[in-house]
Enzyme design. Structure first.
Site, PDB file in Angstrom:
ATOM      1  N   ARG A  92       0.845  -1.196   0.000  1.00  0.00           N
ATOM      2  CA  ARG A  92       0.000   0.000   0.000  1.00  0.00           C
ATOM      3  C   ARG A  92       0.877   1.242   0.000  1.00  0.00           C
ATOM      4  NH1 ARG A  92       1.080   2.047   4.747  1.00  0.00           N
ATOM      5  NH2 ARG A  92       1.341   0.716   6.572  1.00  0.00           N
TER       6      ARG A  92
ATOM      7  N   GLY B 224      -7.252  -0.167   2.615  1.00  0.00           N
ATOM      8  CA  GLY B 224      -8.405   0.591   3.086  1.00  0.00           C
ATOM      9  C   GLY B 224      -8.109   1.448   4.289  1.00  0.00           C
ATOM     10  N   LEU B 225      -8.974   1.354   5.319  1.00  0.00           N
ATOM     11  CA  LEU B 225      -8.889   2.239   6.480  1.00  0.00           C
ATOM     12  C   LEU B 225      -8.829   1.433   7.763  1.00  0.00           C
ATOM     13  CD1 LEU B 225     -11.836   2.497   8.231  1.00  0.00           C
ATOM     14  CD2 LEU B 225     -12.537   3.366   6.000  1.00  0.00           C
TER      15      LEU B 225
ATOM     16  N   CYS C  27       2.642   6.537  10.657  1.00  0.00           N
ATOM     17  CA  CYS C  27       2.502   7.053   9.285  1.00  0.00           C
ATOM     18  C   CYS C  27       3.680   7.935   8.891  1.00  0.00           C
ATOM     19  CB  CYS C  27       1.181   7.795   9.111  1.00  0.00           C
ATOM     20  SG  CYS C  27      -0.252   6.794   9.569  1.00  0.00           S
TER      21      CYS C  27
END
Length: 207
Positions: free
Chosen positions: A68, A148-149, A166
């Site tokens: 991702r 996704g989340l 992050c």
């Protein structure tokens, strides 16, 4: 085209990721979109451009190098993960707009619980008073989205302190329980899915 919601429960990260890849590789133009609702055992996932220095302390939590976007993040029990296996071509929008729609679904759901949240144009995700409550990481391949989340519901936040979440040093992380909302992951999913449906403009079919 109707979409399928799959409640997969608590599953290991890596086989779930591989299943997303296989689903995406086998998609046809008429393949229905799917949302996979899961929890993961403790795991760090590192994005394609992930830098190893963002893992500050090595503990017994595995680190999976994944495909991702984004940097390192943490998944664990008490966190709602929704994987979005979507034919992006059918949506006729740009990637940034897709991200905004996903974030807004989370923001709307939190607002219903009395939590005022916001996105950040420079750092994807959802924040409450500067603390991250929801992370977002996507991959688009051949016009199809996966990953996704992850929404922090009621979890041990300690492993976030062992990374730069992050890729951001000193980024605060919170969860719904800290903000006075006591929900199970399943209940949070029930409240979030209708907002995702609305923002992704696809109808619901539960498998």
């Amino acid at each position: 085209m109707p979409r399928i919601v799959k409640q997969l429960g608590r599953v290991d990260y890596e086989p779930t990721w591989r299943a997303m890849q296989a689903f995406t590789d086998q998609r046809q133009p008429d393949t229905a979109d799917e949302l996979w609702v899961v929890e993961h055992p403790p795991v760090y996932t590192q994005g394609l451009a992930g830098k190893p220095e963002h893992l500050l302390e090595q503990h017994d939590i595995p680190v999976v190098q994944t495909d991702r976007g984004g940097q390192i993040t943490y998944h664990g029990p008490g966190q709602l993960v929704v994987y979005l296996l979507i034919d992006f071509k059918r949506m006729h929008i740009g990637v940034r707009e897709l991200v905004r729609h996903i974030e807004q679904a989370v923001i709307d759901m939190l607002a219903e619980q009395g939590i005022a949240a916001n996105g950040d144009v420079d750092a994807p995700g959802v924040y409450v008073d500067g603390a991250k409550i929801c992370s977002l990481g996507l991959r688009i391949k051949n016009g199809a989205v996966y990953h996704g989340l992850s929404l922090n519901v009621d979890m041990d936040l300690t492993p976030f302190s062992w990374i730069n979440p992050c890729g951001y040093a000193n980024l605060k992380v919170t969860h719904m329980k800290n903000l006075g909302v006591n929900l199970t992951v399943a209940a949070a999913a029930d409240k979030l899915l209708p907002h995702l449906e609305r923002h992704l403009s696809i109808s619901k079919e539960t498998a």
